[in-house]
Design a protein around this motif. Structure first.
Motif, short mmCIF file in Angstrom:
data_model
loop_
_atom_site.label_atom_id
_atom_site.label_comp_id
_atom_site.label_asym_id
_atom_site.label_seq_id
_atom_site.Cartn_x
_atom_site.Cartn_y
_atom_site.Cartn_z
N GLU A 19 49.27 56.70 -47.02
CA GLU A 19 50.65 56.37 -46.89
C GLU A 19 51.70 56.83 -47.45
OE1 GLU A 19 52.87 52.22 -46.02
OE2 GLU A 19 52.01 52.31 -46.79
N ARG A 20 51.80 57.62 -48.81
CA ARG A 20 52.24 58.33 -49.39
C ARG A 20 53.35 60.08 -48.35
NH1 ARG A 20 53.32 61.73 -53.60
NH2 ARG A 20 54.41 61.17 -55.25
N PRO A 21 53.06 60.45 -47.90
CA PRO A 21 53.51 61.08 -46.96
C PRO A 21 54.58 60.74 -45.80
CG PRO A 21 51.77 61.86 -46.63
CD PRO A 21 51.56 61.01 -47.78
N TYR A 22 53.56 59.69 -45.28
CA TYR A 22 54.27 59.09 -44.43
C TYR A 22 55.49 58.60 -43.99
CZ TYR A 22 50.59 61.02 -41.27
OH TYR A 22 50.13 62.45 -40.49
N ARG A 23 55.71 57.95 -45.84
CA ARG A 23 57.11 57.09 -45.92
C ARG A 23 58.28 58.24 -45.30
NH1 ARG A 23 53.74 55.74 -50.75
NH2 ARG A 23 52.56 54.19 -50.60
N HIS A 24 58.08 59.02 -45.78
CA HIS A 24 59.69 59.86 -45.53
C HIS A 24 59.34 60.87 -43.91
CE1 HIS A 24 58.01 63.30 -45.85
NE2 HIS A 24 57.00 63.47 -47.44
N LEU A 25 58.18 61.15 -43.30
CA LEU A 25 57.70 61.23 -41.92
C LEU A 25 57.78 60.45 -40.91
CD1 LEU A 25 54.50 63.58 -42.99
CD2 LEU A 25 56.67 64.70 -42.22
N ILE A 26 57.61 58.90 -41.56
CA ILE A 26 57.65 58.15 -40.61
C ILE A 26 58.33 56.67 -41.21
CG2 ILE A 26 57.05 56.26 -38.64
CD1 ILE A 26 54.37 58.04 -38.49
N PRO A 27 60.17 57.01 -41.91
CA PRO A 27 60.66 56.00 -42.08
C PRO A 27 60.34 54.59 -41.67
CG PRO A 27 62.66 58.15 -41.78
CD PRO A 27 61.03 57.90 -40.87
N ASP A 28 60.58 54.02 -40.23
CA ASP A 28 60.86 52.86 -40.36
C ASP A 28 59.53 52.10 -40.45
OD1 ASP A 28 61.17 50.43 -38.27
OD2 ASP A 28 59.42 51.39 -37.05
N ARG A 32 55.40 53.21 -39.03
CA ARG A 32 54.33 53.47 -40.36
C ARG A 32 52.96 53.06 -39.70
NH1 ARG A 32 57.40 54.01 -43.70
NH2 ARG A 32 56.73 51.96 -45.54
N ALA A 33 53.57 51.41 -39.92
CA ALA A 33 52.17 50.71 -40.04
C ALA A 33 51.10 50.85 -38.88
CB ALA A 33 52.07 49.34 -40.21
#
Length: 209
Positions: A19-28, A32-33
């Protein structure tokens, strides 16, 4: 009596958080979930661990979710962010076991391409005698065949083999193969597990400690 010590890699020796990179790639968080539960899922990634290339895996998903193409490709592109560092203490324990003359190998569910990258970034992964990498052999834990493959490849005596992994199903399968296996939870517990089996080792304090 233990003659062989086998380490898992992800979440035992190195940190892994998809999940780590997707915290900034998909902020919502909700979006993201959804993406990680329905597009780049654990089951999808497992096929790369089984040996499918990331290019092949991306093509499968992009055909189903063309609007998500950039985020699908971002999984491999940003994989290094998912594995940012080694975990505390366990790499030092592995190094100490090798230095003490113990027979140490790796058994890991890992894509062949990303494992090669991990070895370049984390030299501790080059210290054991060898590794069975799921993506290289086309077998994946907890399939009993991968334990048999590792046993044969490295000439292990199952009853004298000690294995540590962070997934209960993998531990259960190792035990069914005749190995002594424990679930990794934290360094202190792992040290106690080793000492309970009379496996001698000594780690050196970190520089400046």
């Amino acid at each position: 009596m233990i003659d062989h010590i086998v380490f898992d890699v992800g979440r035992v020796l190195v940190h892994w958080d998809p999940e780590r990179p997707y915290r900034h790639l998909i902020p919502d968080p909700a979006r993201r979930a959804w993406f990680l539960a329905n597009v780049c899922t654990p089951a999808w990634n497992e096929e790369q661990d089984r040996g499918r290339t990331f290019a092949e895996g991306e093509a499968v998903l992009i055909a189903k979710f063309p609007e998500e193409a950039d985020l699908i490709r971002a999984y491999r592109k940003n994989w290094h962010e998912m594995v940012p560092h080694t975990l505390p203490e366990t790499p030092d324990i592995l190094s100490a076991l090798v230095a003490a003359g113990h027979d140490v190998t790796l058994l890991t569910n890992f894509n062949q391409d990303t494992f090669a990258e991990a070895k370049r970034r984390f030299p501790v992964l080059t210290q054991p005698r060898g590794a069975t990498v799921s993506g290289e052999v086309g077998l994946i834990k907890p399939d009993p065949k991968i334990y048999a493959h590792h046993t044969e490849t490295f000439a292990l005596n199952p009853s004298r083999t000690f294995f540590v992994d962070d997934t209960k199903a993998n531990i259960t399968a190792a035990q069914a193969a005749g190995w002594d296996a424990v679930l990794y939870t934290d360094p202190a517990t792992f040290r106690a597990d080793l000492r309970a089996r009379h496996i001698d080792f000594e780690t050196k304090p970190a520089a400046g400690a």
